[in-house]
Design an enzyme around this catalytic site. Sequence first.
Site, PDB file in Angstrom:
ATOM      1  N   CYS A 173       0.838  -1.213   0.000  1.00  0.00           N
ATOM      2  CA  CYS A 173       0.000   0.000   0.000  1.00  0.00           C
ATOM      3  C   CYS A 173       0.874   1.264   0.000  1.00  0.00           C
ATOM      4  O   CYS A 173       1.997   1.251   0.511  1.00  0.00           O
ATOM      5  CB  CYS A 173      -0.919   0.001   1.232  1.00  0.00           C
ATOM      6  SG  CYS A 173      -2.452  -0.915   0.984  1.00  0.00           S
ATOM      7  N   HIS A 207      -5.976  -1.272  -2.148  1.00  0.00           N
ATOM      8  CA  HIS A 207      -5.719  -2.587  -1.572  1.00  0.00           C
ATOM      9  C   HIS A 207      -6.861  -3.569  -1.838  1.00  0.00           C
ATOM     10  O   HIS A 207      -6.671  -4.788  -1.848  1.00  0.00           O
ATOM     11  CB  HIS A 207      -5.494  -2.421  -0.065  1.00  0.00           C
ATOM     12  CG  HIS A 207      -5.074  -3.669   0.634  1.00  0.00           C
ATOM     13  ND1 HIS A 207      -3.782  -4.142   0.596  1.00  0.00           N
ATOM     14  CD2 HIS A 207      -5.792  -4.573   1.370  1.00  0.00           C
ATOM     15  CE1 HIS A 207      -3.722  -5.272   1.292  1.00  0.00           C
ATOM     16  NE2 HIS A 207      -4.921  -5.554   1.763  1.00  0.00           N
ATOM     17  N   GLN A 252       4.980  -9.202 -10.909  1.00  0.00           N
ATOM     18  CA  GLN A 252       6.434  -9.181 -10.745  1.00  0.00           C
ATOM     19  C   GLN A 252       7.129  -9.169 -12.096  1.00  0.00           C
ATOM     20  O   GLN A 252       6.522  -9.483 -13.121  1.00  0.00           O
ATOM     21  CB  GLN A 252       6.888 -10.420  -9.987  1.00  0.00           C
ATOM     22  CG  GLN A 252       6.347 -10.511  -8.572  1.00  0.00           C
ATOM     23  CD  GLN A 252       7.115 -11.552  -7.771  1.00  0.00           C
ATOM     24  OE1 GLN A 252       8.343 -11.600  -7.810  1.00  0.00           O
ATOM     25  NE2 GLN A 252       6.402 -12.399  -7.067  1.00  0.00           N
TER      26      GLN A 252
HETATM   27  P1  H2U Z   1       3.989 -12.663  -4.609  1.00  0.00           P
HETATM   28  O1  H2U Z   1       3.570 -12.078  -5.914  1.00  0.00           O
HETATM   29  O2  H2U Z   1       4.393 -14.085  -4.709  1.00  0.00           O
HETATM   30  O3  H2U Z   1       3.035 -12.380  -3.525  1.00  0.00           O
HETATM   31  O4  H2U Z   1       5.323 -11.893  -4.188  1.00  0.00           O
HETATM   32  C1  H2U Z   1       5.427 -10.593  -3.731  1.00  0.00           C
HETATM   33  C2  H2U Z   1       6.877 -10.212  -3.805  1.00  0.00           C
HETATM   34  O5  H2U Z   1       7.114  -9.093  -2.964  1.00  0.00           O
HETATM   35  C3  H2U Z   1       7.797 -11.320  -3.345  1.00  0.00           C
HETATM   36  O6  H2U Z   1       8.621 -11.699  -4.420  1.00  0.00           O
HETATM   37  C4  H2U Z   1       8.401  -9.201  -2.421  1.00  0.00           C
HETATM   38  C5  H2U Z   1       8.614 -10.688  -2.207  1.00  0.00           C
HETATM   39  O7  H2U Z   1       9.974 -11.006  -2.321  1.00  0.00           O
HETATM   40  N1  H2U Z   1       8.466  -8.406  -1.203  1.00  0.00           N
HETATM   41  C6  H2U Z   1       9.313  -7.318  -1.130  1.00  0.00           C
HETATM   42  O8  H2U Z   1      10.049  -7.058  -2.080  1.00  0.00           O
HETATM   43  N2  H2U Z   1       9.319  -6.522  -0.011  1.00  0.00           N
HETATM   44  C7  H2U Z   1       8.557  -6.765   1.094  1.00  0.00           C
HETATM   45  O9  H2U Z   1       8.583  -6.000   2.041  1.00  0.00           O
HETATM   46  C8  H2U Z   1       7.705  -7.981   1.150  1.00  0.00           C
HETATM   47  C9  H2U Z   1       7.616  -8.798  -0.100  1.00  0.00           C
HETATM   48 ZN    ZN Z   2      -2.226  -2.915   0.210  1.00  0.00          ZN
END
Ligand code: H2U
Ligand code: ZN
Length: 345
Positions: free
Chosen positions: A54, A114, A167
């Site tokens: 967020c 969100h 991603q």
């Molecule tokens: P998902 O799409 O699998 O939920 O992954 C979210 C990505 O966000 C995951 O690859 C990253 C995780 O490494 N992440 C961050 O870069 N910073 C954070 O504070 C939490 C998650």
């Molecule tokens: Zn959010």
Amino acid sequence: MNNLFTEFPHRRYNILTGEWILVSPHRTKRPWQGNKEIITDDFRPQYDPKCYLCPGNERAGGKVNKQYESTFVFENDFAALLPKSDLESSTKSDFFKIKNIEGTSRVICFSPRHDRTMAEMEVSNIRKVVDVWDEQIKDLSKKYKWVQIFENKGATMGCSNPHPHGQIWAGTELPNEPSKENIHQQKYYLEKNSVLLIDYLQTELEKKERVVVENDNWAVIVPFWALWPYETILLPKRHILKLTDLSDHEKDDLADILKQILVKYDNLFETSFPYTMGWHGAPNDKADYSYWQLHAHFYPPLLRSATVKKFMVGYEMLAEAQRDITAEQATEKLKRLSDIHYKQK
Ligand code: H2U
Ligand code: ZN
């Protein structure tokens, strides 16, 4: 289609990967007493102070998200690929092969909200996601041979956070899946002097048996060789190597067709439909890839309800992938679903 295809087991060939899948349509009536996934469409606030995606919130490691108003991209704090490696680039052993890879991972927030998913976003905001994909590919393809844009949606797919996001993993090597697609598109081009996915789409648009939705510039098809129950492939109608080659009008139409297919997906079981989706386009080195055609794959795991998903186990891990309902039956179901999101009814 010959209706024996709906009664007897047969194998179908995936023209992109060169792999066969087993179709067992007579099996759809088997009872299910196994696991039910718990899929909860929980109430979510527009802003969650504990969400690491967020706007304005702190992430792991202390970095703070911008107060973004549409989309937002940041370097993944737990990146799977790193820009600099000191590994030896190869090993000589027959048994212990290693190859160096350098790259980067980023996270794309699709919306500051969100409580939204792409299916629930306005087409004009989905268009902004298309623009970010475009900018990111432009940027990363200067340095990396393969830029993989993807979205893992839903806890069933291992997604860690319901905030709408995707991603990007980019690296110096061509990974397995695009590598297979590269080989098979090239082979067809050398044999027929024609683009595999252009010819395939043309035939599908004439047959109409597996077309879920289309607009002026795009079509969504359940591929003949679909492996996941409601798997689809999204294809441009014109020959386009990369997402960065799309015209503005094609990008508008892309946002429109994404909205259409995602709404149908959510409407299928009246749940926020889990999936993995991602883009495949020509690799970024200097070789001639004119046989490539841009496309996106949607791989959703749900089979018969919001709680029963397909497992890839047993025969599938040891022999080859298998499905029950045919691609044509899946198309019929998807086609008939409303264009209005079930939450808006
Ligand atoms: P998902 O799409 O699998 O939920 O992954 C979210 C990505 O966000 C995951 O690859 C990253 C995780 O490494 N992440 C961050 O870069 N910073 C954070 O504070 C939490 C998650
Ligand atoms: Zn959010």
